[in-house]
Design a protein around this motif. Sequence first.
Motif, PDB file in Angstrom:
ATOM      1  N   LEU A  97      81.934  89.761  17.250  1.00 24.74           N
ATOM      2  CA  LEU A  97      82.390  88.933  18.360  1.00 24.74           C
ATOM      3  C   LEU A  97      81.276  87.933  18.684  1.00 24.74           C
ATOM      4  O   LEU A  97      80.109  88.299  18.744  1.00 24.74           O
ATOM      5  N   VAL A  98      81.653  86.664  18.857  1.00 22.79           N
ATOM      6  CA  VAL A  98      80.691  85.610  19.180  1.00 22.79           C
ATOM      7  C   VAL A  98      81.092  85.016  20.531  1.00 22.79           C
ATOM      8  O   VAL A  98      82.208  84.543  20.694  1.00 22.79           O
ATOM      9  N   ALA A  99      80.158  85.073  21.485  1.00 24.26           N
ATOM     10  CA  ALA A  99      80.377  84.500  22.817  1.00 24.26           C
ATOM     11  C   ALA A  99      79.595  83.193  22.903  1.00 24.26           C
ATOM     12  O   ALA A  99      78.399  83.164  22.614  1.00 24.26           O
ATOM     13  N   ILE A 100      80.282  82.123  23.299  1.00 27.48           N
ATOM     14  CA  ILE A 100      79.670  80.802  23.338  1.00 27.48           C
ATOM     15  C   ILE A 100      79.767  80.230  24.750  1.00 27.48           C
ATOM     16  O   ILE A 100      80.844  80.177  25.334  1.00 27.48           O
ATOM     17  N   ASP A 101      78.634  79.815  25.265  1.00 29.28           N
ATOM     18  CA  ASP A 101      78.504  79.111  26.541  1.00 29.28           C
ATOM     19  C   ASP A 101      78.775  80.015  27.736  1.00 29.28           C
ATOM     20  O   ASP A 101      79.210  81.159  27.590  1.00 29.28           O
ATOM     21  N   ASN A 102      78.496  79.482  28.914  1.00 29.25           N
ATOM     22  CA  ASN A 102      78.596  80.242  30.148  1.00 29.25           C
ATOM     23  C   ASN A 102      79.468  79.524  31.169  1.00 29.25           C
ATOM     24  O   ASN A 102      79.258  78.341  31.433  1.00 29.25           O
ATOM     25  N   TYR A 103      80.413  80.248  31.716  1.00 26.32           N
ATOM     26  CA  TYR A 103      81.281  79.723  32.762  1.00 26.32           C
ATOM     27  C   TYR A 103      80.429  79.242  33.928  1.00 26.32           C
ATOM     28  O   TYR A 103      79.535  79.926  34.398  1.00 26.32           O
ATOM     29  N   GLY A 104      80.720  78.045  34.402  1.00 28.22           N
ATOM     30  CA  GLY A 104      80.032  77.504  35.556  1.00 28.22           C
ATOM     31  C   GLY A 104      78.674  76.899  35.265  1.00 28.22           C
ATOM     32  O   GLY A 104      78.058  76.316  36.140  1.00 28.22           O
ATOM     33  N   ALA A 105      78.198  77.041  34.035  1.00 19.74           N
ATOM     34  CA  ALA A 105      76.869  76.523  33.691  1.00 19.74           C
ATOM     35  C   ALA A 105      76.780  76.284  32.183  1.00 19.74           C
ATOM     36  O   ALA A 105      75.901  76.799  31.515  1.00 19.74           O
ATOM     37  N   MET A 106      77.715  75.502  31.650  1.00 19.51           N
ATOM     38  CA  MET A 106      77.750  75.242  30.209  1.00 19.51           C
ATOM     39  C   MET A 106      76.399  74.687  29.747  1.00 19.51           C
ATOM     40  O   MET A 106      75.819  73.828  30.392  1.00 19.51           O
ATOM     41  N   GLY A 107      75.905  75.222  28.639  1.00 24.01           N
ATOM     42  CA  GLY A 107      74.657  74.752  28.068  1.00 24.01           C
ATOM     43  C   GLY A 107      73.418  75.409  28.649  1.00 24.01           C
ATOM     44  O   GLY A 107      72.307  75.147  28.198  1.00 24.01           O
ATOM     45  N   GLY A 109      71.117  78.916  29.869  1.00 21.09           N
ATOM     46  CA  GLY A 109      70.892  80.327  29.547  1.00 21.09           C
ATOM     47  C   GLY A 109      71.146  80.609  28.078  1.00 21.09           C
ATOM     48  O   GLY A 109      70.890  79.776  27.213  1.00 21.09           O
ATOM     49  N   GLU A 110      71.629  81.794  27.797  1.00 21.58           N
ATOM     50  CA  GLU A 110      71.967  82.171  26.419  1.00 21.58           C
ATOM     51  C   GLU A 110      73.314  81.549  26.078  1.00 21.58           C
ATOM     52  O   GLU A 110      74.349  81.993  26.544  1.00 21.58           O
ATOM     53  N   VAL A 111      73.296  80.519  25.282  1.00 22.52           N
ATOM     54  CA  VAL A 111      74.493  79.747  24.967  1.00 22.52           C
ATOM     55  C   VAL A 111      75.309  80.402  23.861  1.00 22.52           C
ATOM     56  O   VAL A 111      76.520  80.258  23.800  1.00 22.52           O
ATOM     57  N   LEU A 112      74.659  81.158  22.983  1.00 17.78           N
ATOM     58  CA  LEU A 112      75.353  81.813  21.882  1.00 17.78           C
ATOM     59  C   LEU A 112      74.836  83.243  21.756  1.00 17.78           C
ATOM     60  O   LEU A 112      73.629  83.459  21.659  1.00 17.78           O
ATOM     61  N   VAL A 113      75.768  84.204  21.802  1.00 17.76           N
ATOM     62  CA  VAL A 113      75.405  85.610  21.613  1.00 17.76           C
ATOM     63  C   VAL A 113      76.358  86.195  20.576  1.00 17.76           C
ATOM     64  O   VAL A 113      77.571  86.026  20.676  1.00 17.76           O
ATOM     65  N   VAL A 114      75.779  86.878  19.585  1.00 19.11           N
ATOM     66  CA  VAL A 114      76.557  87.509  18.517  1.00 19.11           C
ATOM     67  C   VAL A 114      76.505  89.020  18.712  1.00 19.11           C
ATOM     68  O   VAL A 114      75.426  89.608  18.800  1.00 19.11           O
ATOM     69  N   TYR A 115      77.696  89.628  18.782  1.00 18.27           N
ATOM     70  CA  TYR A 115      77.834  91.076  18.915  1.00 18.27           C
ATOM     71  C   TYR A 115      78.447  91.601  17.616  1.00 18.27           C
ATOM     72  O   TYR A 115      79.629  91.369  17.362  1.00 18.27           O
ATOM     73  N   PRO A 116      77.685  92.296  16.768  1.00 18.22           N
ATOM     74  CA  PRO A 116      78.267  92.860  15.551  1.00 18.22           C
ATOM     75  C   PRO A 116      79.271  93.967  15.907  1.00 18.22           C
ATOM     76  O   PRO A 116      79.430  94.300  17.096  1.00 18.22           O
ATOM     77  N   PRO A 117      79.931  94.551  14.924  1.00 22.49           N
ATOM     78  CA  PRO A 117      80.962  95.551  15.219  1.00 22.49           C
ATOM     79  C   PRO A 117      80.509  96.711  16.114  1.00 22.49           C
ATOM     80  O   PRO A 117      81.324  97.289  16.816  1.00 22.49           O
ATOM     81  N   ASP A 118      79.217  97.036  16.116  1.00 24.70           N
ATOM     82  CA  ASP A 118      78.761  98.132  16.988  1.00 24.70           C
ATOM     83  C   ASP A 118      78.643  97.709  18.453  1.00 24.70           C
ATOM     84  O   ASP A 118      78.442  98.542  19.330  1.00 24.70           O
ATOM     85  N   GLY A 119      78.763  96.391  18.747  1.00 24.65           N
ATOM     86  CA  GLY A 119      78.766  95.902  20.122  1.00 24.65           C
ATOM     87  C   GLY A 119      77.402  95.584  20.703  1.00 24.65           C
ATOM     88  O   GLY A 119      77.315  95.029  21.794  1.00 24.65           O
ATOM     89  N   GLU A 120      76.315  95.931  20.018  1.00 18.86           N
ATOM     90  CA  GLU A 120      74.966  95.632  20.517  1.00 18.86           C
ATOM     91  C   GLU A 120      74.579  94.211  20.127  1.00 18.86           C
ATOM     92  O   GLU A 120      74.656  93.860  18.948  1.00 18.86           O
ATOM     93  N   PRO A 121      74.155  93.386  21.078  1.00 20.34           N
ATOM     94  CA  PRO A 121      73.833  91.992  20.763  1.00 20.34           C
ATOM     95  C   PRO A 121      72.771  91.886  19.662  1.00 20.34           C
ATOM     96  O   PRO A 121      71.742  92.536  19.732  1.00 20.34           O
ATOM     97  N   ARG A 122      73.069  91.089  18.659  1.00 19.17           N
ATOM     98  CA  ARG A 122      72.158  90.917  17.534  1.00 19.17           C
ATOM     99  C   ARG A 122      71.408  89.594  17.638  1.00 19.17           C
ATOM    100  O   ARG A 122      70.231  89.511  17.362  1.00 19.17           O
ATOM    101  N   VAL A 123      72.121  88.547  18.006  1.00 20.95           N
ATOM    102  CA  VAL A 123      71.554  87.203  18.090  1.00 20.95           C
ATOM    103  C   VAL A 123      71.860  86.663  19.474  1.00 20.95           C
ATOM    104  O   VAL A 123      72.980  86.815  19.962  1.00 20.95           O
TER     105      VAL A 123
END
Length: 188
Positions: A97-107, A109-123
């Motif tokens: 799962l890849v989460a991109i950008d933040n509601y209310g504050a695009m661009g 903080g952490e703009v891109l977070v990658v969650y592999p199948p185990d759910g723990e943030p990798r990137v």
Amino acid sequence: MTHRDLAPRIAAVLAGLALVLPIARADSWAPPRPSAVASEDGNLVARILPGERHGQAAQAQVFRYSAADDGYVRIRNIALRNPVLPLEILLDDDGTLVAIDNYGAMGSGEVLVVYPPDGEPRVHLDLATIVGEEALAETPHSVSSILWRCRPSRLSYDGQAVMLYAQPGLQIRVDLRDGSVVREASDC
């Protein structure tokens, strides 16, 4: 001096201030709402639930299609690093799962977070890391956001990266495994 004499002077002062003061791009955000995204093959669905502004972060509930149950079965919950809601979610067929950008504050903080199948943030990357300092300086801003994206993101055809499209004219490939970034010119 009468009110009639003051009116033109006040109007002139206000007009002068309007020319001198910087113009800020105002923006507003509709209330955050739950959303869902499916993997390309349709076997996985992620339901994204908004967090509270001053409490619990956003959540992702991931479901897998089960032929035996003739429906979707929840396989995991992921506590997202987004305080309210990601603006865009991508879900790979393998469950990444890849989460991109933040509601209310695009661009911000952490703009891109990658969650592999185990759910723990990798990137997890900020915008300067993704687009580079020079491009970031050229990117338009609003009151609450950095308006960096020019079209929707997608997963790469090989499933190893997320493709981002940014102003001013960048196509960016971010590796889902290690977060390495490759930037190329684009017609964005």
